[in-house]
Motif scaffolding. Structure first.
Motif, PDB file in Angstrom:
ATOM      1  N   ALA A  77     -71.626   7.989  -1.286  1.00 49.54           N
ATOM      2  CA  ALA A  77     -71.587   8.276  -2.726  1.00 49.54           C
ATOM      3  C   ALA A  77     -72.390   9.531  -2.994  1.00 49.54           C
ATOM      4  O   ALA A  77     -73.588   9.587  -2.697  1.00 49.54           O
ATOM      5  N   PHE A  95     -72.641   2.986  -4.527  1.00 47.61           N
ATOM      6  CA  PHE A  95     -71.941   3.530  -5.697  1.00 47.61           C
ATOM      7  C   PHE A  95     -73.013   3.926  -6.693  1.00 47.61           C
ATOM      8  O   PHE A  95     -73.981   3.186  -6.867  1.00 47.61           O
ATOM      9  N   ASP A 143     -67.896  -0.542  -8.486  1.00 46.57           N
ATOM     10  CA  ASP A 143     -67.799   0.801  -9.059  1.00 46.57           C
ATOM     11  C   ASP A 143     -68.624   0.785 -10.334  1.00 46.57           C
ATOM     12  O   ASP A 143     -68.871  -0.276 -10.906  1.00 46.57           O
ATOM     13  N   ASP A 155     -61.711   0.203  -8.932  1.00 49.83           N
ATOM     14  CA  ASP A 155     -61.852   1.639  -9.187  1.00 49.83           C
ATOM     15  C   ASP A 155     -61.721   1.946 -10.666  1.00 49.83           C
ATOM     16  O   ASP A 155     -60.699   1.644 -11.286  1.00 49.83           O
ATOM     17  N   HIS A 159     -57.026   0.394  -2.208  1.00 51.95           N
ATOM     18  CA  HIS A 159     -57.942   1.259  -2.950  1.00 51.95           C
ATOM     19  C   HIS A 159     -57.183   2.308  -3.756  1.00 51.95           C
ATOM     20  O   HIS A 159     -56.129   2.761  -3.346  1.00 51.95           O
ATOM     21  N   GLN A 203     -57.301   5.991  -6.102  1.00 52.34           N
ATOM     22  CA  GLN A 203     -57.940   7.245  -6.495  1.00 52.34           C
ATOM     23  C   GLN A 203     -57.109   7.852  -7.627  1.00 52.34           C
ATOM     24  O   GLN A 203     -56.020   7.359  -7.920  1.00 52.34           O
ATOM     25  N   ASP A 223     -63.862  10.768  -7.635  1.00 49.24           N
ATOM     26  CA  ASP A 223     -64.625   9.767  -8.383  1.00 49.24           C
ATOM     27  C   ASP A 223     -65.380  10.365  -9.553  1.00 49.24           C
ATOM     28  O   ASP A 223     -66.269   9.729 -10.111  1.00 49.24           O
ATOM     29  N   THR A 224     -65.021  11.604  -9.908  1.00 49.64           N
ATOM     30  CA  THR A 224     -65.710  12.230 -11.042  1.00 49.64           C
ATOM     31  C   THR A 224     -64.923  11.962 -12.328  1.00 49.64           C
ATOM     32  O   THR A 224     -63.844  11.363 -12.306  1.00 49.64           O
ATOM     33  N   TYR A 282     -64.784   4.876   3.722  1.00 47.08           N
ATOM     34  CA  TYR A 282     -64.551   5.663   2.541  1.00 47.08           C
ATOM     35  C   TYR A 282     -65.046   7.090   2.747  1.00 47.08           C
ATOM     36  O   TYR A 282     -65.799   7.377   3.672  1.00 47.08           O
ATOM     37  N   GLN A 320     -65.825  10.909   0.206  1.00 49.11           N
ATOM     38  CA  GLN A 320     -65.739  11.608  -1.076  1.00 49.11           C
ATOM     39  C   GLN A 320     -65.595  13.093  -0.790  1.00 49.11           C
ATOM     40  O   GLN A 320     -66.148  13.603   0.189  1.00 49.11           O
TER      41      GLN A 320
END
Ligand code: RUQ
Ligand code: CUA
Length: 661
Positions: free
Chosen positions: A134, A184, A251, A345, A409, A411, A457-458, A513, A515
């Protein structure tokens, strides 16, 4: 703060490549085959799509990637740093396990101080199972300052400073058996969320599984992050006791749902296995019910509650809000979720939460507005066995969409679309959140777990690249024996349809995972800021030396050596000690030239340091073995690198000649 990168459409690129091939083809018979794109493509059996993919990913020497991906290193316990779209491996950051190149776990005291924190009581743990990295966030956007990652196997969280890409802290959760819903972060990195997985006894040290429902407990920990210090503040951190379900991914809410966290659960049946005693096996007992519970947790309010000592109970030195208090204070609510969910998510705008699980072909979309309304109106359908209020499924879910087999998952991109991995189907489904509609699918190879999207994840994903983290790689690469690498597949999601661009084998463990951050947000140091910097404090070490200050000091039974390293010389060149003495060597790399790293390895003593320009590190060991041990620089730093050496002379105990001090 986000710098947008210019965007090629797939069509424009396709036309460019086709044009290029046509142009090169004009060369005709006389043109050298090596210089002709179409001839090479033909020779290698590449289609126009293949050439297009190559053009989209190839980075000429010296050209940097637009994105940097931080991937978990799975069983290696490390973190992978990969350039996107080239998929070049840039670094493997030592997180939980020894890493000799970076000198992590091979004698450095500065690193040992961090590493020691990773020990379990008296047991040395030398592996980790990293799952979820994260990146730190500011206002729901990656800020490029820190990275956190969990070790599921031995419930730990590592803090990595993205100035030097080194692990600075490891915290261990004493009350968890394993962690999974971690790491997270909350939108301003106030907290790093750590959810447990398999429940264990909380308030008692030991209880047989017969007492599972009474004594075993689930747990979520909120590790308070002190950004100024760049460290987790353990005293300001707290946990919340949960029923003994097994917990899965988490999350953090953002935008309208900021202040809240979401945590999946499974085995709400509280099956305890025991097929040997005639019980259903775990996998059947733990998936008997149609629904499990999505945990909706008010972390912001929990932090206020935990601030009052009267509300917390200590468990193995950690502050824990008991479940009863959590219920009374309105910190935890449940919403049914289709059985055995896996991914949770939150959408970029924070208004929706997507849950999916291997046993249901749908993505289930929860509405934050509906959940919030139910909580405010205290509109509950009842409680679970432990008294946690339950919001009815229909009062929280805005819709379901059938995606395919084994959705895991999700996104997001910048166009309101979601991308969900389909584990069983080995595909990625692209779908729109409004209206709920399946757009297209692309096959991946094979058995995809997580997906990682650029800035995914923004609050504002970039929608350019998606990486599919596949578990199996049959027929993708050269055979390397029965243990196959995992496969990262890069997918272009900037245009329709999605295009598979590149396969990257991962031969170090099973990543879960990743990022992906825009590269221009990272501010990595080129060298340590001042000569003598201690990487643990980022300040000049009291043990640093400048050229000319090198010396050896005897302090009782300890021999302290203050050493410098510079191309191509260690000063001093001899270290003379008596067998049994404690040797402490403080080494400073006095260089400030970019990339002028020196290593320091001592033969047969299991010692190796990496000294980056400006860095000071210390090693301490007992010279219990007599003899002559060369030490040398382990980085090919210069033309005279082989000459960058010295001798550790350990005089045997019974040796007659006196030592000259
Ligand atoms: S979780 S894909 Cu940690 Cu899905 Cu592995
Ligand atoms: Cu310094 Cu090789």
């Amino acid at each position: 703060m986000k710098k947008r990168v210019s965007r090629w459409t797939a069509a424009a690129l396709g036309a460019a490549v086709a044009g290029l091939i046509a142009l090169q083809s004009c060369g005709g018979p006389g043109a050298g085959a090596g210089a002709d794109v179409s001839a090479v493509a033909q020779d290698r059996g590449l289609s126009e799509q293949d050439v297009l993919a190559a053009v989209k990913t190839y980075q000429p020497t010296g050209q940097q990637d637009e994105y940097v991906m931080f991937g978990s290193g799975g069983h290696s316990g490390q973190v992978l740093v990969i350039g996107v779209p080239s998929m070049r491996l840039l670094k493997v950051i030592a997180a939980f396990t020894p890493e000799p190149w970076q000198g992590f776990g091979y004698g450095s005291e500065e690193h040992a101080a961090i590493f020691e924190r990773g020990r379990m009581e008296d047991h040395e743990i030398t592996w980790g199972d990293t799952h979820h990295p994260a990146l730190s966030e500011t206002d729901g956007d990656y800020d490029g300052e820190f990275l956190f990652i969990n070790d599921k196997a031995n419930p730990r969280i590592a803090v990595i400073d993205l100035r030097d890409f080194e692990t600075k802290q490891i915290v261990t959760d004493p009350n968890m058996g394993t962690n999974h819903g971690s790491a997270f972060v909350t939108p301003n990195t106030e907290y790093v969320i750590e959810g447990a997985q398999y429940s264990v006894p909380l308030w008692e040290d030991y209880a047989d599984v017969d007492e599972y429902q009474d004594v075993y407990r689930g747990l979520v920990t909120l590790w308070a992050f002190d950004r100024e210090a760049g460290r987790i503040d353990e005293d300001a951190s707290f946990s919340i006791e949960l029923p003994p379900y097994w917990h899965d991914l988490a999350d953090a809410g953002k935008g309208p749902s900021a202040g809240w966290a979401f945590l999946n659960s499974f085995n709400t049946e509280m099956a305890t296995g025991g097929i040997e005693d005639g019980n259903p096996p775990f996998e059947a007992g733990a998936s008997a019910n149609d629904m499990d519970y999505l945990h909706v947790i008010n972390w912001e309010r929990a932090a206020e509650v935990a601030a009052n000592d009267a509300n917390v109970r200590m468990a193995r030195g950690m502050r824990v809000i008991p479940l009863e208090t959590a219920i009374d204070e309105g910190l935890v609510f449940f919403v049914p979720e289709p059985k055995s969910p896996h991914g949770a998510d939150v959408s970029p705008d924070g208004s929706k939460l997507v849950v999916s699980g291997k046993l249901d072909p749908h993505a289930t979309v929860y509405s934050w507005a509906m959940i919030e309304e139910a909580i405010e109106a205290e509109n509950f359908s009842g409680t679970d066995d432990y008294g946690v209020p339950i919001i009815a499924y229909d009062d929280a879910v805005e819709g379901q969409l059938e995606l395919g087999l084994g959705p895991l998952h999700t996104q997001f991109d910048d166009q309101g679309n979601a991308y969900t991995s389909l584990f069983i189907e080995s595909a990625v489904a692209k779908w729109s959140l409004e209206p709920l509609e399946l757009i297209e699918k692309i096959n991946v190879h094979y058995n995809v777990g997580h997906l990682a999207a650029a800035e995914g994840d923004t609050r504002s994903p970039d929608g350019r690249y998606l990486v599919s983290l596949n578990k199996w790689s049959i027929d993708r690469f050269n055979d390397v024996g029965p243990l196959l690498p995992q496969n990262f597949q890069l997918i272009d999601i900037a245009g329709d349809p999605m295009q598979l661009l590149y396969d990257m084998p991962i031969g170090i463990g099973e990543p879960h995972y990743a990022q992906i951050i825009a590269a221009d947000k990272l501010q990595a140091m080129r060298t340590y800021p001042e000569i003598g910097t201690d990487p643990a404090t980022m300040e000049v070490s009291e043990n640093a030396v400048r050229p000319g200050q090198e010396r050896t000091e005897r302090r009782g039974n300890e021999v302290h050596v203050f050493m410098s390293a510079v191309r191509s010389h260690f000063t001093p060149e001899y270290i003379r000690v008596r067998q049994g003495e404690e040797v402490v060597i403080h080494i400073t790399n006095v260089e400030q030239a970019h990339d002028a790293t020196h290593g320091f390895g001592i033969s047969k003593y299991n010692i190796n340091l990496s000294l980056e320009p400006g860095e000071t590190q210390t090693i301490r060991f007992t010279a219990d073995r007599a003899g002559v041990f060369p030490y040398y620089c382990t980085e090919f730093c210069s033309a005279l690198h082989l000459e960058m050496t010295g001798y550790l002379l350990v005089q045997p105990r019974n040796f007659q000649a006196s030592l000259q001090d």
